[in-house]
Design a protein around this motif. Structure first.
Motif, PDB file in Angstrom:
ATOM      1  N   GLN A 288       0.871  -1.178   0.000  1.00 41.66           N
ATOM      2  CA  GLN A 288       0.000   0.000   0.000  1.00 41.66           C
ATOM      3  C   GLN A 288       0.908   1.228   0.000  1.00 41.66           C
ATOM      4  OE1 GLN A 288      -3.367   0.025  -0.158  1.00 41.66           O
ATOM      5  NE2 GLN A 288      -3.347   2.259  -0.233  1.00 41.66           N
ATOM      6  N   PRO A 289       1.491   1.568  -1.170  1.00 44.40           N
ATOM      7  CA  PRO A 289       2.570   2.567  -1.190  1.00 44.40           C
ATOM      8  C   PRO A 289       2.163   3.983  -0.753  1.00 44.40           C
ATOM      9  CG  PRO A 289       2.617   1.210  -3.169  1.00 44.40           C
ATOM     10  CD  PRO A 289       1.320   0.920  -2.482  1.00 44.40           C
ATOM     11  N   ASN A 290       1.015   4.465  -1.233  1.00 42.66           N
ATOM     12  CA  ASN A 290       0.491   5.795  -0.892  1.00 42.66           C
ATOM     13  C   ASN A 290       1.373   6.932  -1.418  1.00 42.66           C
ATOM     14  OD1 ASN A 290      -1.650   4.623   0.559  1.00 42.66           O
ATOM     15  ND2 ASN A 290      -0.442   4.561   2.443  1.00 42.66           N
ATOM     16  N   ARG A 291       0.703   7.977  -1.854  1.00 44.90           N
ATOM     17  CA  ARG A 291       1.408   9.196  -2.242  1.00 44.90           C
ATOM     18  C   ARG A 291       1.233  10.242  -1.140  1.00 44.90           C
ATOM     19  NH1 ARG A 291       3.924   8.920  -6.702  1.00 44.90           N
ATOM     20  NH2 ARG A 291       3.222   7.574  -8.389  1.00 44.90           N
ATOM     21  N   ASP A 292       2.119  11.208  -1.136  1.00 43.93           N
ATOM     22  CA  ASP A 292       2.045  12.273  -0.151  1.00 43.93           C
ATOM     23  C   ASP A 292       1.244  13.422  -0.750  1.00 43.93           C
ATOM     24  OD1 ASP A 292       2.387  13.902   2.017  1.00 43.93           O
ATOM     25  OD2 ASP A 292       4.419  14.526   1.481  1.00 43.93           O
ATOM     26  N   ASP A 293      -0.056  13.432  -0.462  1.00 39.59           N
ATOM     27  CA  ASP A 293      -0.895  14.524  -0.947  1.00 39.59           C
ATOM     28  C   ASP A 293      -1.903  14.884   0.139  1.00 39.59           C
ATOM     29  OD1 ASP A 293      -3.267  12.941  -1.134  1.00 39.59           O
ATOM     30  OD2 ASP A 293      -2.737  12.280  -3.144  1.00 39.59           O
ATOM     31  N   PRO A 294      -2.664  15.971  -0.029  1.00 41.56           N
ATOM     32  CA  PRO A 294      -3.555  16.419   1.048  1.00 41.56           C
ATOM     33  C   PRO A 294      -4.590  15.389   1.483  1.00 41.56           C
ATOM     34  CG  PRO A 294      -3.260  18.158  -0.572  1.00 41.56           C
ATOM     35  CD  PRO A 294      -2.620  16.929  -1.148  1.00 41.56           C
ATOM     36  N   LEU A 295      -5.006  14.504   0.582  1.00 39.47           N
ATOM     37  CA  LEU A 295      -5.993  13.487   0.946  1.00 39.47           C
ATOM     38  C   LEU A 295      -5.350  12.287   1.629  1.00 39.47           C
ATOM     39  CD1 LEU A 295      -8.912  12.421   0.831  1.00 39.47           C
ATOM     40  CD2 LEU A 295      -8.363  11.443  -1.411  1.00 39.47           C
ATOM     41  N   MET A 296      -4.267  11.767   1.049  1.00 40.15           N
ATOM     42  CA  MET A 296      -3.677  10.535   1.552  1.00 40.15           C
ATOM     43  C   MET A 296      -3.065  10.690   2.944  1.00 40.15           C
ATOM     44  SD  MET A 296      -4.572   8.389  -0.579  1.00 40.15           S
ATOM     45  CE  MET A 296      -3.754   7.031   0.247  1.00 40.15           C
ATOM     46  N   THR A 302      -8.709   0.322   4.922  1.00 44.36           N
ATOM     47  CA  THR A 302      -9.267  -0.817   5.645  1.00 44.36           C
ATOM     48  C   THR A 302      -8.562  -2.111   5.268  1.00 44.36           C
ATOM     49  OG1 THR A 302     -11.395   0.315   5.534  1.00 44.36           O
ATOM     50  CG2 THR A 302     -11.414  -1.980   6.227  1.00 44.36           C
ATOM     51  N   LYS A 303      -8.097  -2.180   4.027  1.00 44.07           N
ATOM     52  CA  LYS A 303      -7.478  -3.445   3.616  1.00 44.07           C
ATOM     53  C   LYS A 303      -6.195  -3.726   4.380  1.00 44.07           C
ATOM     54  CE  LYS A 303      -5.497  -1.358  -0.574  1.00 44.07           C
ATOM     55  NZ  LYS A 303      -6.468  -0.277  -0.815  1.00 44.07           N
ATOM     56  N   VAL A 304      -5.522  -2.695   4.900  1.00 45.15           N
ATOM     57  CA  VAL A 304      -4.342  -2.941   5.729  1.00 45.15           C
ATOM     58  C   VAL A 304      -4.740  -3.703   6.988  1.00 45.15           C
ATOM     59  CG1 VAL A 304      -2.546  -1.847   7.124  1.00 45.15           C
ATOM     60  CG2 VAL A 304      -3.029  -0.996   4.823  1.00 45.15           C
ATOM     61  N   LEU A 305      -5.849  -3.307   7.604  1.00 44.22           N
ATOM     62  CA  LEU A 305      -6.352  -4.027   8.778  1.00 44.22           C
ATOM     63  C   LEU A 305      -6.730  -5.461   8.410  1.00 44.22           C
ATOM     64  CD1 LEU A 305      -8.685  -1.270  10.279  1.00 44.22           C
ATOM     65  CD2 LEU A 305      -6.304  -1.735  10.855  1.00 44.22           C
TER      66      LEU A 305
END
Length: 389
Positions: A288-296, A302-305
């Motif tokens: 779940q890499p994710n970007r650094d932006d105002p939303l993320m 939930t899938k991480v849990l």
């Protein structure tokens, strides 16, 4: 009005949207009669009963596009929902109307029930100003962002209760509504769905990385593909499995072709929720890499849990909610958009199977502290208007 009848309104395909499905399950388990008004995907019936929940679908296909398309879909669905909700309420007099954004102004589809005394709840699971900031690279001062913040405030004030998905998000929403009016119901995995199968066995030689969910740039799925390109010689068995659909799929397919990774990447498309546990238990690690932006920055996937409960090691880009719930001894954290750091975490997962197993158990314990039963009880208190929430 004393009867336990609830109506859920959501601009999504209900059977594929985890949060409203869990909300409906919690209510029906507690003896509530539940109706749902939602969008209708191709091939779905207009009306259907699933697990005791009566689903009423509106002719509103969700299609990707620009800002104009979003506006059209949001407004047209809200108007159709207003008519449908009013008709259903006049026949059944629901005690509670539970509306899930996006958009937040969908809560006004509950205008007539609110005037008639029903309790109206607005579930603000994603902040629209930050969503559009991130998607279109807008500044906080942009007129659209300021307009969406006004939409958030007006919608929140219309509802008797605002609900959101975790405490970091609740703090954010204090910009629009008093803290006392905000309740939290976390997306705890349903143990009836996300239970470890007794005969599930992972292939110890397998090195399949799993990404599951919306395939969009903000989740950094392309970073997983680029990590695969960098590590394919170092970890010869490394693969990537993408389960889901989204705007980024064509680009990912093109990158896979350009990097000659077609034999190492699979694109499965969307699957039913019930199919996810078996897919997870067949993988090596979840990414779940994710970007650094105002939303993320406010994202708690939930899938991480779910992955943690099912014993899947997780490599994840840091977000505020994830760092509040997990330590760096439980998840393989890396800075968002840091490809080199992500590769290092994958190498670490590959290097020591014993340490990997110990990390999995610590993560499972941490995820287990978010209880489906506890969150369901919190939901029921909020729906009933219990001041003890």
């Amino acid at each position: 009005m004393a009867s336990k009848r609830a109506l859920i309104v959501v601009h999504s395909y209900f059977v594929r949207d985890t949060r409203p499905r869990r909300l409906a399950a919690a209510l029906t388990d507690a003896g509530w009669t539940v109706d749902v008004v939602c969008a209708r995907d191709e091939g779905e019936p207009r009306a259907q009963t699933v697990n005791g929940v009566r689903i009423h679908r509106l002719p509103a296909r969700r299609r990707r596009g620009g800002k104009g398309r979003y506006a059209f879909e949001y407004i047209s669905f809200t108007l159709m929902a207003l008519a449908k909700v009013t008709g259903l309420w006049l026949r059944r007099r629901h005690r509670a109307i539970y509306v899930l954004g996006i958009p937040n102004f969908l809560v006004f589809s509950a205008l007539v029930p609110r005037l008639g005394g029903s309790r109206v709840l607005l579930d603000m699971r994603d902040p629209l100003p930050e969503f559009f900031e991130a998607k279109y690279r807008l500044s906080e001062a942009h007129p659209l962002v300021r307009g969406l913040l006004a939409e958030e405030r007006i919608s929140a004030r219309f509802a008797a209760q605002v609900v959101t998905v975790h405490h970091t998000m609740a703090t954010l929403y204090e910009r629009s509504v008093p803290a006392a009016k905000i309740g939290v119901v976390m997306n705890a995995p349903d143990p009836r769905v996300f239970a470890v199968e007794g005969n599930a066995q992972r292939d110890r030689s397998d090195r399949t990385m799993l990404y599951a969910g919306t395939v969009a740039s903000r989740y950094g799925v392309d970073l997983a593909l680029r990590a695969l390109a960098l590590l394919r010689n170092e970890i010869p068995a490394l693969r990537l499995r993408v389960v889901g659909d989204g705007d980024l799929v064509p680009e990912l397919r093109a990158v896979a072709r350009a990097e000659h990774l077609e034999d190492r990447v699979s694109f499965d498309g969307p699957v039913p929720l019930e199919a996810i546990p078996r897919i997870v238990q067949a993988a090596w690690i979840g990414v779940q890499p994710n970007r650094d932006d105002p939303l993320m920055r406010y994202s708690l996937s939930t899938k991480v849990l779910e992955w943690c409960l099912l014993g899947l090691p997780v490599v994840a880009g840091e977000t505020r909610p994830l760092l509040e719930l997990f330590t760096k001894d439980e998840l393989f954290f890396h800075a968002p958009e840091d490809l080199d750091a992500m590769c290092d975490r994958i190498r670490e997962a590959n290097g020591d199977p014993v340490a990997l197993g110990e990390r999995v158990e610590r993560a499972r314990t941490a995820a287990g502290r978010i209880s489906f039963a506890t969150e369901a009880a919190a939901l029921l208190r909020l729906v009933a208007g219990d001041p003890g929430h």
